[in-house]
Design an enzyme around this catalytic site. Structure first.
Site, PDB file in Angstrom:
ATOM      1  N   CYS A 387      -3.420 -62.145 -27.422  1.00 56.61           N
ATOM      2  CA  CYS A 387      -2.149 -62.606 -26.723  1.00 56.61           C
ATOM      3  C   CYS A 387      -1.282 -63.324 -27.622  1.00 56.61           C
ATOM      4  O   CYS A 387      -0.332 -62.863 -28.468  1.00 56.61           O
ATOM      5  CB  CYS A 387      -2.606 -63.440 -25.498  1.00 56.61           C
ATOM      6  SG  CYS A 387      -1.435 -63.477 -24.412  1.00 56.61           S
ATOM      7  N   HIS A 521      -6.206 -59.342 -23.584  1.00 58.30           N
ATOM      8  CA  HIS A 521      -7.441 -60.450 -23.640  1.00 58.30           C
ATOM      9  C   HIS A 521      -8.617 -59.788 -23.785  1.00 58.30           C
ATOM     10  O   HIS A 521      -9.417 -59.622 -22.477  1.00 58.30           O
ATOM     11  CB  HIS A 521      -7.204 -61.576 -22.368  1.00 58.30           C
ATOM     12  CG  HIS A 521      -6.301 -62.616 -22.693  1.00 58.30           C
ATOM     13  ND1 HIS A 521      -6.337 -63.705 -23.432  1.00 58.30           N
ATOM     14  CD2 HIS A 521      -5.017 -62.580 -22.030  1.00 58.30           C
ATOM     15  CE1 HIS A 521      -5.236 -64.345 -23.304  1.00 58.30           C
ATOM     16  NE2 HIS A 521      -4.446 -63.687 -22.654  1.00 58.30           N
ATOM     17  N   GLU A 523     -11.467 -60.368 -25.069  1.00 55.66           N
ATOM     18  CA  GLU A 523     -12.432 -61.176 -24.599  1.00 55.66           C
ATOM     19  C   GLU A 523     -13.228 -61.078 -23.167  1.00 55.66           C
ATOM     20  O   GLU A 523     -14.295 -61.621 -22.787  1.00 55.66           O
ATOM     21  CB  GLU A 523     -12.367 -62.822 -25.183  1.00 55.66           C
ATOM     22  CG  GLU A 523     -11.280 -63.411 -24.075  1.00 55.66           C
ATOM     23  CD  GLU A 523      -9.717 -63.300 -24.291  1.00 55.66           C
ATOM     24  OE1 GLU A 523      -9.071 -64.088 -23.795  1.00 55.66           O
ATOM     25  OE2 GLU A 523      -9.593 -62.493 -25.237  1.00 55.66           O
TER      26      GLU A 523
END
Length: 549
Positions: A387, A521, A523
């Site tokens: 990001c 994102h 993750e």
């Protein structure tokens, strides 16, 4: 054998004595065990704060914001649920007092209560009940609902009253309450003390809820005599008093909970069909957790590192990337401001094998992130940007390679002469202060098209199209793309399918082994048993750099 009930069952998880006992992890572990027994499980968190969602909350107070596929900004515990269940959840998995009151007041304004005096009971509790009960679809065997806060908190009372009502309405045989309590050890006397747990259960009973099981959080093994005492004083079966001491890894917790027999007790009490736990996938995970072949040092360069929970999904994704490579990832927490100067960056990053630049908001710490990226680029240290990390890579390339020394983002300098990162068109009014900040970013799952021959295409196993979750207001300014590619050699290796939004950037492998970033994102979609390819690729590059392969 009698036929098993087909009613969706509800398990409620409450906490007592202290906060941060690991209710979310315990609930997630129980959910994982029930799923491994062949049951269909969903999870939900009830948060007693008045914010509508955590999207506008300070990361230092609340930790990370976990974004679901449908774009909901939720509590970090939803991330635990997804990682342990290996299941995507949606916005209905997180209920806040703010959401409930907003809905009830909106209904009152529309006249839907037909002139009733609107009260906590029944109107607020009915709205909470509706949000709990709608999770119980035909495709779900068990709904596990974690009640945030601590028994005794004023804010939690409407939620606990709702739990009592749900148990009354769906039947006691269809509801199971797990109470998690602290069992403190008093050093000078050498004793584990049961009184706080007794008082916590008494407070729960005072609300009208008798727990069916008690999980004891402690820092050591719990003697049988202590379990018997709690069983007697709290009126639960001895088999339902479960010790859960601190574990070496959070992924050991399901083994602990199973070893204490909680999952077996729950399925029998709820009359659920079940099989033995299938440990195949989880045992492989634990083998990778505890028996790594390699160890790498990885710097996480961020601005919120005083509260690691602000980067919870990032750290878990990094560790999962290690599991994919049978490597232990030792995270070095680096304050981004410490990397503002070349000497500072060298001092912080000179001994690491890889670097991760996570997301964030505001201009504080950005110059340090840019400094860390420059150091990684010049010293060929594998780096993954997320990001804001992607945006900082673009800024660093513009300033140091494309001869645009004043390149910046309009987020940090609205009057910059070279806005290589600019506000997304639909975000202009919000940034100007003319719209709500909460829930208005580019949120949720979006597709991207990956360039043939790129590193990201390779790590995604050759897929041309991928989907990731997003949370941002700013984007790479397309007016600078050609100049950055030509002068800096930065490749825009992934874009939105229409080519208008930059989603991935990287340097060619001959320039740098792994300097990759995404506007998304990733993750948030990583699982311990299915590591995300971008994180696995980062750790792989770090292992190869360290071993010289």
């Amino acid at each position: 054998m009698p036929p098993k009930s087909t009613t969706t069952k509800h398990i409620f998880v409450t906490g007592g004595v202290a906060s941060s006992l690991g209710k979310g992890l315990t609930a997630s572990s129980l959910g994982m065990l029930l799923k491994a027994r062949g049951l269909r499980v969903v999870m939900q968190k009830l948060d007693p704060y008045l914010n509508v969602d955590p999207g506008t909350m300070n990361p230092f107070q609340h930790g990370e914001v976990f974004v679901t596929n449908d774009g909901a900004e939720t509590d970090l515990d939803i991330g635990h649920y997804e990682r342990f269940l290996d299941r995507d959840l949606d916005g209905s998995a997180n209920v806040t007092t703010g959401q409930v009151y907003s809905t009830v007041i909106a209904k009152e304004r529309r006249g839907e209560y037909l002139g009733d005096t609107v009260q906590v009971i029944p109107h607020i509790t009915n709205e909470i009940k509706h949000r709990i009960r709608r999770m119980a679809t035909d495709e779900v065997d068990v709904v596990i609902t974690e009640v945030g806060g601590t028994v005794g908190d004023i804010e939690s009372l409407p939620f606990l009253e709702t739990v009592r009502q749900v148990r009354h309405e769906v039947g006691r045989d269809n509801v199971f309450v797990v109470h998690i309590s602290l069992l403190p050890y008093i050093g000078p006397s050498g004793e584990l003390k049961t009184k706080p747990t007794q008082h916590s259960v008494a407070a729960l009973r005072n609300i009208g809820i008798q727990p069916d099981a008690i999980v004891l959080r402690c820092d050591r093994e719990v003697p049988t005599a202590i379990k018997r005492k709690i069983s007697l004083m709290c009126d639960v079966d001895e088999a339902a008093v479960v010790a859960c001491p601190d574990a070496r890894s959070i992924y050991d917790i399901p083994k602990t909970v199973h070893g204490e027999g909680l999952d077996a007790y729950v399925v029998r009490k709820l009359d659920l069909p079940f099989r033995d736990v299938d440990w195949t996938t989880w045992d492989d995970l634990l083998d990778r957790v505890h028996k790594p072949d390699h160890e790498i040092n990885l710097a996480l360069v961020g601005k919120y590192i005083d509260l690691p929970d602000a980067y919870l999904s990032v750290t878990e994704a990094l560790r999962a990337g290690g599991f994919a490579n049978r490597a232990r990832v030792k995270i070095k927490w680096v304050t981004s401001d410490d990397c503002k100067t070349p000497a500072g960056a060298a001092g912080q990053l000179g001994d690491v094998d890889a670097i991760c630049i996570p997301g964030g908001f505001g201009d504080r710490g950005v110059s340090g992130k840019v400094g860390a990226i420059q150091y990684a680029r010049e010293h060929r240290i594998p780096l993954l940007g997320l990001c804001l990390g992607l945006q900082c890579i673009v800024i660093e390339a513009a300033r140091n390679l494309a001869d645009i020394p004043d390149a910046n983002s309009t987020e940090f300098d609205s009057a910059t002469g070279h806005p290589v990162i600019s506000t997304m068109a639909e975000q202009l009014d919000i940034v100007a202060g003319e719209g709500d900040m909460g829930g208005t970013m580019r949120l949720g799952m979006y597709p991207a098209k990956l360039a043939e021959g790129s590193i990201v295409r390779e790590v995604y196993d050759g897929k041309e199209y991928v989907e990731e979750r997003h949370r941002h207001r700013y984007e790479v300014n397309n007016a600078y793309r050609a100049e950055l590619e030509k002068k800096a050699g930065l490749q825009f290796s992934g874009t939105s399918p229409d080519g208008k939004l930059v989603e991935y950037v990287e340097y060619p492998r001959e320039v740098h082994p792994y300097l990759v970033a995404t506007q998304a994102h990733p993750e948030l979609r990583s699982r311990p048993t299915r590591p995300h390819p971008l994180f696995a690729g980062l750790v792989k590059a770090a292992v190869e750099r360290k071993t010289g392969k």
